[in-house]
Design an enzyme around this catalytic site. Structure first.
Site, mmCIF file in Angstrom:
data_model
loop_
_atom_site.group_PDB
_atom_site.id
_atom_site.type_symbol
_atom_site.label_atom_id
_atom_site.label_comp_id
_atom_site.label_asym_id
_atom_site.label_seq_id
_atom_site.Cartn_x
_atom_site.Cartn_y
_atom_site.Cartn_z
ATOM 1 N N SER A 4 0.811 -1.216 0.000
ATOM 2 C CA SER A 4 0.000 0.000 0.000
ATOM 3 C C SER A 4 0.846 1.269 0.000
ATOM 4 O O SER A 4 0.387 2.327 -0.432
ATOM 5 C CB SER A 4 -0.948 0.001 1.198
ATOM 6 N N THR A 121 -1.290 5.834 2.121
ATOM 7 C CA THR A 121 -0.741 7.042 2.737
ATOM 8 C C THR A 121 -0.790 6.897 4.247
ATOM 9 O O THR A 121 -1.694 6.244 4.779
ATOM 10 C CB THR A 121 -1.575 8.277 2.314
ATOM 11 N N THR A 139 3.724 9.050 1.609
ATOM 12 C CA THR A 139 2.970 8.183 0.690
ATOM 13 C C THR A 139 3.776 7.785 -0.536
ATOM 14 O O THR A 139 4.714 8.482 -0.926
ATOM 15 C CB THR A 139 1.708 8.933 0.204
ATOM 16 N N ARG A 149 3.458 12.509 -11.248
ATOM 17 C CA ARG A 149 2.217 12.923 -10.548
ATOM 18 C C ARG A 149 2.516 13.165 -9.071
ATOM 19 O O ARG A 149 3.127 12.338 -8.403
ATOM 20 C CB ARG A 149 1.165 11.837 -10.703
ATOM 21 N N VAL A 150 2.105 14.306 -8.572
ATOM 22 C CA VAL A 150 2.273 14.607 -7.155
ATOM 23 C C VAL A 150 0.878 14.720 -6.533
ATOM 24 O O VAL A 150 0.000 15.385 -7.087
ATOM 25 C CB VAL A 150 3.051 15.928 -6.968
ATOM 26 N N GLY A 151 0.684 14.050 -5.418
ATOM 27 C CA GLY A 151 -0.614 14.101 -4.745
ATOM 28 C C GLY A 151 -0.678 15.210 -3.716
ATOM 29 O O GLY A 151 0.089 16.182 -3.750
ATOM 30 N N ASP A 152 -1.574 15.042 -2.775
ATOM 31 C CA ASP A 152 -1.774 16.064 -1.745
ATOM 32 C C ASP A 152 -0.762 15.980 -0.606
ATOM 33 O O ASP A 152 -0.506 16.971 0.082
ATOM 34 C CB ASP A 152 -3.188 15.942 -1.162
ATOM 35 N N THR A 172 -5.700 11.158 4.000
ATOM 36 C CA THR A 172 -5.335 10.032 3.136
ATOM 37 C C THR A 172 -6.479 9.853 2.134
ATOM 38 O O THR A 172 -7.590 10.294 2.384
ATOM 39 C CB THR A 172 -5.139 8.728 3.935
ATOM 40 N N GLY A 173 -6.182 9.192 1.028
ATOM 41 C CA GLY A 173 -7.228 8.994 0.015
ATOM 42 C C GLY A 173 -6.911 9.784 -1.246
ATOM 43 O O GLY A 173 -5.771 10.203 -1.451
ATOM 44 N N GLY A 175 -5.878 12.175 -3.548
ATOM 45 C CA GLY A 175 -5.205 13.460 -3.354
ATOM 46 C C GLY A 175 -5.707 14.566 -4.249
ATOM 47 O O GLY A 175 -5.703 15.740 -3.867
#
Ligand code: GLY
Length: 275
Positions: A4, A121, A139, A149-152, A172-173, A175
């Protein structure tokens, strides 16, 4: 064995694990973050050094790796044999209109064959006896994401926010939904206006649902988000709470007496989701 997040986490579409992380320290209102960092097992440690040893907040990609090398971090392949096999299966079965044939004999265990997309995350927020708040979010992001790609998680105000006068929040989740709403900043702001941590997390879930309704491809036949998103919050008094869009979320919290898994509040009953 855990696919994960982080080492052994599911990689991007090119089979490369790219990590995002941020940290924030309340007493000095300082933050550090790294994004799209490759080959370093502990991105949160690099994020902390960005905060403590530079005048910057966010380093990305090659620059973040160069900085980690400068601080003596060891480079290693973060893809395990298991996560490589699951990635390769995904790649080979994605389409019958490309040049990758599906595997003739499947080396991937049955229970992993349906792994199509995951977020993994970890957010951790804390208050000490001296009233100091701090937080970290880390994460490997969304599996099969586009390279870069960059998330939150590494974005201060989205995946993490700490204000030592009010509280801390993280997420989490999915982004992308968080990046478009600056949710962690909003949660801390809502707490500053008098909401409890749980109320503030639920309020931001409502904002996410309202904004998601504007994009039909992200909604199911009830008009609700097809994805999951979870928020965690802690205030200056040590009160904490969490909320998810859908039922079934839990979080670990130590209340000063005991450490245990607790149910998160939610807006809607659980239903099958795509992401
Ligand atoms: N919340 C983690 C991510 O979307 O990357």
């Amino acid at each position: 064995d855990d696919m994960s997040v982080g080492y052994g986490g599911l990689p991007n579409e090119d089979g490369v694990v790219e990590l995002d992380s941020s940290g924030m320290y309340g007493p000095t209102h300082t933050a550090g973050a790294v994004a799209a960092l490759r080959n370093i097992k502990n991105p949160s440690k690099v994020a902390r050094l960005v905060m403590e040893r530079t005048d910057h907040v966010l380093l990305v990609g090659e620059g973040a790796l160069k900085f980690a090398r400068a601080h003596g971090f060891k480079e290693e392949d973060l893809l395990t044999e298991k996560s490589r096999a699951v990635w390769l299966r995904w790649k080979e079965t994605m389409s019958d209109r490309d040049n990758w044939f599906p595997p003739k004999s499947d080396s991937v265990p049955e229970e992993l064959r349906s792994v199509m997309s995951t977020h993994g995350t970890i957010n951790c927020i804390a208050l000490d006896a001296a009233g100091r708040l701090a937080g970290v979010t880390t994460t490997s992001g969304l599996s099969w994401k586009l390279s870069g790609r960059v998330g939150d998680s590494p974005i201060i105000g989205a995946g993490l926010y700490v204000d030592n006068d009010i509280g801390a929040a993280g997420s989490t989740g999915r982004g992308e939904a968080n990046l478009q709403t600056c949710a962690s900043f909003r949660i801390v702001d809502f707490m500053g206006r008098g909401m409890t941590p749980e109320q503030a997390c639920l309020k931001v879930c409502e904002v996410i649902v309202a904004k998601t309704k504007l994009v039909s491809r992200l909604c199911d036949d009830r008009g609700l988000p097809k994805f999951g998103l979870n928020f965690y919050a802690l205030n200056k008094k040590g009160e904490f709470g969490a909320a998810c869009l859908y039922q079934g979320g839990s979080y670990a919290a130590h209340d000063g007496v005991e450490n245990k898994l607790r149910d998160a509040a939610y807006l809607y009953k659980r239903r099958e989701r795509n992401r």
